[in-house]
Structures are given as C-alpha cells and as structure tokens.
Design an enzyme around this catalytic site. Structure first.
Site, PDB file in Angstrom:
ATOM      1  N   GLU A 116      -5.230  -9.278   0.293  1.00 39.29           N
ATOM      2  CA  GLU A 116      -5.723  -9.272   1.676  1.00 39.29           C
ATOM      3  C   GLU A 116      -7.234  -9.098   1.672  1.00 39.29           C
ATOM      4  O   GLU A 116      -7.765  -8.245   0.962  1.00 39.29           O
ATOM      5  CB  GLU A 116      -5.106  -8.128   2.496  1.00 39.29           C
ATOM      6  CG  GLU A 116      -3.621  -8.237   2.753  1.00 39.29           C
ATOM      7  CD  GLU A 116      -3.086  -7.054   3.565  1.00 39.29           C
ATOM      8  OE1 GLU A 116      -3.913  -6.311   4.150  1.00 39.29           O
ATOM      9  OE2 GLU A 116      -1.862  -6.857   3.601  1.00 39.29           O
ATOM     10  N   GLU A 142       0.827  -1.210   0.000  1.00 41.16           N
ATOM     11  CA  GLU A 142       0.000   0.000   0.000  1.00 41.16           C
ATOM     12  C   GLU A 142       0.861   1.260   0.000  1.00 41.16           C
ATOM     13  O   GLU A 142       0.603   2.230   0.738  1.00 41.16           O
ATOM     14  CB  GLU A 142      -0.972  -0.016   1.178  1.00 41.16           C
ATOM     15  CG  GLU A 142      -1.897  -1.232   1.167  1.00 41.16           C
ATOM     16  CD  GLU A 142      -2.998  -1.167   2.230  1.00 41.16           C
ATOM     17  OE1 GLU A 142      -2.908  -0.302   3.135  1.00 41.16           O
ATOM     18  OE2 GLU A 142      -3.940  -1.972   2.154  1.00 41.16           O
TER      19      GLU A 142
END
Length: 499
Positions: free
Chosen positions: A263, A116
């Site tokens: 995820e 991220e």
C-alpha cells in the site's frame, strides 16, 4: 570477495521478485453503489492495470477476473486469522474454497494473510506465523506453492528509529513473531509485504519532513537527507522507509528477503486539519511514485532492484470512517471518473486516461430497466440531447434495446456538459469508462473517427440534417403518455443531473 558477495546478494533479491517492478492497485469495497465486479474489471482493463490486491477473496470478483491474465493477490481477512492460525484443516478449507476453486482461470499469485496484524490486532499475533504455515501447506499439497506466494502486510510503524535507515530496527517486542516470520519468508522465497505512507510521515513530523521530500519532488543536493553511517543520499521518504525495512531485517540477520510495497498513496481531499490532502499533491505523489517504480530505480541501499508497489487505492471509499482524508485515497470515483488526471508521460501504458483523456459515459448493464428508461427519456427531453441517431434506420438504432440507447444518450449528455463531475450518474445507472462504445457506423460523441466531427474538443456523431430532438422523443413517448412521463422524469432527475 566482498564485492562478489554483494553482487550475488543483489542478484538473489532481483530474481526473487521475478523481473521488472510493477504497479498494482488495491481494491477496497467501502463504497456506496460500488460498481459490479464486471465493471471493475472493465476499468482495470481500460487502464491497462495488470496487478490487483483484494482485501478478501470475493467469489464474484475472482470470477470476473478469470481469463483476463490480471495477477491477483487475495487476502485472508484479519477476523478469520484466529480460526485459520489454530487449525490446519480450516486453513486447507479456506485455500480450497478461495484459491483452488478459481485457479488457473483466475491468475492468483499471492495470498496476503491479514493486514497490519502486529500493530492493529496484537492479540492475533501469536497465531500469525501458524496461519501462514498452514496456508503454505495447503498450497504445497495442491502443487501451487511455486506459483502463489504467502505473506502478511506490515505497517511501517513497526520499524523504530527509521532515520537514518541504517539504524532502523523492528519493534523488539515482536521479535518472537518477526524472527520465525522472516524465516518463513526466506524458506518459501516470499517477500516482506510493507505498507508505506509518506503522507503520514510528513503529517506527523511536525515540519521536520519537507513536503517536497514526501512527494518525490526534486531536491537540491544540500537538502537531501544523508545517512551518516552509509553516506547514502535520500531524495524521498518512500526510499528511506523501504531501506529502513531492509536494514531492520539485516539487524535480525536476514539479508535476502525482497520487499513488496502492498500500500502507498496520497489522499486528494481532507478536512480543515489536513491542508496537504489535495488533488495536486495526490497527483504529484502517485505520478512520481509510478515513474519511480516502473523505472526500476530501486533504493539507495539496493539501486536497480525492482520494488513493486500497489497504489492505495482504485476507488474513493466514501463509507470509511474517520477524517475526510480516509474517504479520498482513490484514483477513481465509484462512477469510473478519474479523481484527477495522472501525469505519467514516459511511464508506460498503465492508466490510459493520463494521455488520451478520452472518457465516455455508459449505462450500467445490471441497472434497472425502468430506471434506465426514465434516464433515457430525460436525456432526450429536458437534457436537450440530440437523440436522432437512435431513430429507426439511423446509425445508432441497432442494437435496439434500452441499455444501448441509454448509453448513447448518457454519453451525449456527458460530452455536452464537458465531462463535468455529476454529469454521468443518472441516479446511479451510469458509469464512466475509457472504453469507446462506438460500433460500426455509430460513432459516439467524444470519440475520434472518420464519421465524426470535432466540436469544442469532442466529437459529435453525425445526424441527418432534418432530424430533431422531438423526432427522437417520439420513439419513447407513445400512447398519450408523454406529458405525465416527462413530468415524472423531470422531477426524478432535477436534483441529480448537473444542468
């Protein structure tokens, strides 16, 4: 012609993810008394988990995964990105040390570069694509570029105006990074890694997102979300977010890059401000997610196209900071016990504990022998376990060592206590497993076997009619040390084992 192009487009996406979708798990390490790599791999094998993602490239973990066939995604930690993104040599050294040193024994299939980065570490963004390119160059030099894919996980918050999905686009601030990144993924046949968390979409929606819609629960047709531009119906948040990413890539003229969800999950516990972080909701979400993925359902935009997903996460990470939910995303506790039992009927063999509910308590192989001995003495004494099968000449005497004898005693106590939480710990020297430790004529309590008899849903090992607990204790208390040892053991475990 348009139909042919559409079919070829779907075929290209299907081929690029190499067959049917899979479910994997993320393995975080912010865990007190985290199990050893060998114990982690034993749990993976017991649960039939064939795909894992590591948040680093830990050498001990990669060695433990060797020769298992488990497909492994290793990661470049974000704090190493600046160095790797600015130096081809640094990237090559990282690949040599963390990949080349382990393949082919360890089945490394992907490298996740950072995590991220655009939303969490924007200062590193200028070197992100360079980091991917340098790592890819090292793989090409080693002739591993076809076996190992390179990408970087993104937060779904990078997508703006995500509903309706057809109007979604990436935050345009990052176009100077996203465009060359997508070109890289397209040219290397890699995938867009995306973290998808319907839990947060639900919590942050101020009631606009129904809980059932976030949990994959069936919705009546009049409650399904409809994209007015495409007339596609959405029955869950997960599909809508994934399709928003597909449309966002299309907006930048990239239509043949598959998505890999790196995820997704749901917390099983939260604080007072997180009322929907519950075991039941976590169970519902993950069970439905697994079925959805393994059935190759795809999404409304790409029905039937595999969408492999890694569940966040294997263990509860009790060392994570923030709200209580941050520590409770795991499927298992650190001792190997399931946080909840997944409802996966008809979803394949993954996560074996959902169907058999057969778990056992065993001694950790690397535990301190004095700690094991003290725990063994407690189990056979104050713990009131029948340890007579461990006496010389009895079925479970061999192998005659403290690890094996402690395993029998720990498991007998665990089964006697109904597998209750805390009954398989023994000051950190025991762990729950789904692997039956029975061997030869030694049938462990809780297992099924012709030599065992079922008692209250578990199976007790047979023991001689005249054997007593005190007979077993004599095996361990010698030379007049019984009293002092017993007092020490009772004090040592009085606050640890649930009685």
């Amino acid at each position: 012609m348009a139909i042919l192009f559409f079919l070829l487009h779907l075929l290209a996406i299907s081929l690029s993810v190499y067959g049917d979708a899979f479910i994997g798990v993320n393995i975080g390490t912010d865990v007190t008394d985290i199990p050893s790599p060998t114990e982690i791999v034993a749990l993976l094998k017991a649960q039939s988990i064939q795909h894992v993602r590591l948040y680093d490239a830990d050498r001990a973990m990669l060695l433990a995964l060797a020769h298992t066939g488990i497909r492994v995604t290793v990661s470049v930690p974000s704090d190493q990105l600046l160095g790797i993104g600015q130096s081809n040599a640094t990237a090559a050294n990282w690949v040599a040390r963390n990949v080349l040193a382990h393949v082919p024994a360890t089945n490394i299939t992907a490298i996740a570069v950072g995590s991220e980065v655009l939303t969490a570490l924007p200062n590193v963004a200028p070197v992100l694509v360079s980091a991917l390119e340098f790592i890819q160059s090292a793989l090409v030099a080693a002739n591993l570029d076809q076996q190992i894919k390179v990408s970087t996980p993104h937060s779904s918050s990078l997508i703006l105006d995500s509903f309706p999905p057809s109007q979604a686009f990436f935050n345009r601030t990052w176009d100077p990074v996203m465009v060359p990144l997508l070109k890289f993924l397209q040219s290397t046949g890699s995938y867009l890694m995306l973290n998808v968390y319907p839990y947060y979409d639900y919590v942050q929606s101020n009631g606009a997102v129904p809980l059932d819609y976030a949990l994959f629960r069936p919705l009546p047709p009049n409650r399904e979300a409809v994209d007015a531009n495409t007339l596609l119906h959405y029955t869950n948040v997960f599909d809508a977010v994934v399709d928003a990413a597909y449309f966002a890539m299309s907006y930048l003229n990239f239509t043949n890059i598959p998505i890999l969800v790196t995820e997704s999950g749901w917390p099983s516990k939260g604080d007072s401000s997180e009322p929907d972080a519950t075991p039941d909701n976590a169970n519902t979400y993950n069970s439905n997610l697994i079925r959805h993925v393994l059935n190759n359902t795809g999404t409304p935009k790409h029905p039937g196209v595999p969408l492999s997903t890694y569940i966040y996460e294997l263990y509860n990470e009790d060392l994570r900071t923030g709200p209580v939910s941050e520590q409770n995303w795991g499927l298992f506790y650190a001792n190997g016990g399931p946080v909840y039992t997944l409802h996966l009927t008809g979803a394949g063999t993954i996560f074996a504990n959902d169907t058999t509910n057969q778990t056992f308590c065993v001694a950790k192989n690397d535990a301190d022998t004095k700690m094991l001995q003290a725990a063994l003495d407690w189990a056979c004494g104050p713990g009131k376990v029948d340890c007579s099968p461990l006496l010389q000449g009895q079925p479970c005497y061999d192998p005659d060592n403290v690890v094996q004898h402690a395993t029998y005693a720990f498991n007998a106590y665990y089964q006697k206590m109904g597998k209750s939480l805390g009954s398989c710990d023994f000051k950190g020297v025991a762990i729950v497993t789904t692997t039956n430790p029975s061997h030869g004529s030694c049938i462990f309590p809780g297992s099924s076997g012709k030599n065992g008899t079922s008692i209250n849903g578990t199976t007790q090992a047979p023991s001689p009619a005249n054997s007593t607990v005190s007979g077993c204790l004599s095996q361990y208390y010698k030379g007049g040390s019984f009293t002092t040892t017993l007092i020490f053991v009772a004090l040592f475990f009085s606050s640890v084992v649930v009685l």
